[in-house]
Each structure stands twice: as structure tokens, then as C-alpha cells.
Design a protein around this motif. Structure first.
Motif, short mmCIF file in Angstrom:
data_model
loop_
_atom_site.label_atom_id
_atom_site.label_comp_id
_atom_site.label_asym_id
_atom_site.label_seq_id
_atom_site.Cartn_x
_atom_site.Cartn_y
_atom_site.Cartn_z
N LEU A 50 50.14 46.09 36.02
CA LEU A 50 48.74 46.24 36.09
C LEU A 50 48.38 44.87 36.24
O LEU A 50 48.89 44.04 35.54
N PRO A 51 47.30 44.69 36.82
CA PRO A 51 46.87 43.17 37.09
C PRO A 51 46.36 42.87 35.59
O PRO A 51 45.70 43.29 34.86
N SER A 52 46.43 41.60 35.34
CA SER A 52 46.36 40.81 33.90
C SER A 52 45.81 39.42 34.19
O SER A 52 46.43 38.86 34.86
N ASN A 53 45.10 39.31 33.21
CA ASN A 53 44.86 37.82 33.29
C ASN A 53 44.47 37.35 31.77
O ASN A 53 43.44 37.07 31.14
N PRO A 54 45.49 37.12 30.91
CA PRO A 54 45.37 36.95 29.51
C PRO A 54 44.74 35.55 29.12
O PRO A 54 43.99 35.37 28.02
N THR A 55 44.40 34.66 30.15
CA THR A 55 43.70 33.36 29.93
C THR A 55 42.10 33.45 29.67
O THR A 55 41.39 32.81 29.07
N THR A 56 41.79 34.83 30.28
CA THR A 56 40.06 35.20 29.93
C THR A 56 40.01 35.87 28.34
O THR A 56 38.90 36.41 28.12
N GLY A 57 41.28 36.09 27.72
CA GLY A 57 41.11 36.80 26.51
C GLY A 57 41.39 38.26 26.67
O GLY A 57 41.61 38.81 25.73
N PHE A 58 41.27 38.96 27.74
CA PHE A 58 41.56 40.13 28.01
C PHE A 58 43.19 40.56 28.11
O PHE A 58 44.00 39.83 28.66
#
Length: 132
Positions: A50-58
Motif C-alpha cells: 500500500l502507498p505510504s508516506n510516514p513523513t506526513t505522520g500517517f
């Protein structure tokens, strides 16, 4: 020439056996929830990306890992495409599961900021799993 005959018979038997075996790995991605409910055979591996971008806090949080039918093959693995070259760029979160118990289960993940308790998830991945 006689030695070739047993080898060709063995090769045919192996091909027939392989044709009857289910694909060892099933891969699901975000836009593929329409493949659910998903039917797996005992021994198959399920890979969920799944697409993810932990730098946004999500973060993706596994709410239900279908433990009645699936066994986790390790923790989430996050990867960022090397050619992106952008700090804070999005990547992929991947989980691997083994279908190891016949029956039905539910795989549910939510994409949210864990500290925002009263906010609906930004995304949800919800898939009914059946293992034969």
C-alpha cells in the motif's frame, strides 16, 4: 536414447503437478480491493503493498490481520523508490502473510495519524479472506 524416455516422463509428470498447484504468491495493492473477498489455498503467500508516506505522520495500522487463517511473515516493510530523490517522498508499505489455516478471516488496515483518535482514517483497506 532409452535414458531420455524416463527423463521425458519425469518432466511431463512435474509439469502436470505444477499446473495443478495454485500460484504460490498472491499480491494485492491499493486499487485491487475489488478482488476481495479473496480465496487462498493453504500454503499460499499473500503480499499486500500500500502507498505510504510516514513523513506526513500517517501510518498504516493493521486492525485485523485475519489470525484465524493467516500467519504474519514479519513486520511491515517500508520502501522508498531510489529514483525519487525527494526527501519526504511517498513509498510503499508491504506486509507478507501465509495462508495456513482453512477458514475465513478479515484483513483490515487503516491509514491514519495514530494520535488523532477522533478523526476518520484517510484510507481503509478491507478484505475478506477465505483459505481452502
Amino acid at each position: 536414447m532409452l535414458a531420455a524416455r524416463p527423463l521425458s516422463l519425469l518432466a511431463c509428470a512435474l509439469l502436470a503437478a505444477c499446473a495443478q498447484q495454485p500460484t504460490a504468491t498472491v499480491t494485492l495493492q491499493e486499487g485491487q480491493q475489488s478482488r476481495c473477498p479473496l480465496q487462498l489455498h493453504n500454503g499460499q503467500t499473500l503480499v499486500l503493498s500500500l502507498p505510504s508516506n510516514p513523513t506526513t505522520g500517517f501510518r498504516w495500522e493493521v486492525k485485523d490481520a485475519a489470525p484465524q487463517v493467516l500467519r504474519s511473515l514479519g513486520p511491515e516493510v517500508y520502501s522508498n523508490p531510489e529514483d525519487a530523490g525527494l526527501v519526504g517522498g511517498a513509498g510503499q508499505s508491504t506486509w507478507r502473510f501465509l495462508a495456513n489455516i482453512p477458514g475465513d478471516g478479515h484483513l483490515l488496515l487503516v491509514y491514519h495519524r495514530p494520535w488523532e483518535a477522533d478523526v476518520a482514517p484517510a484510507k481503509t483497506f478491507d478484505c475478506q479472506i477465505s483459505v481452502k
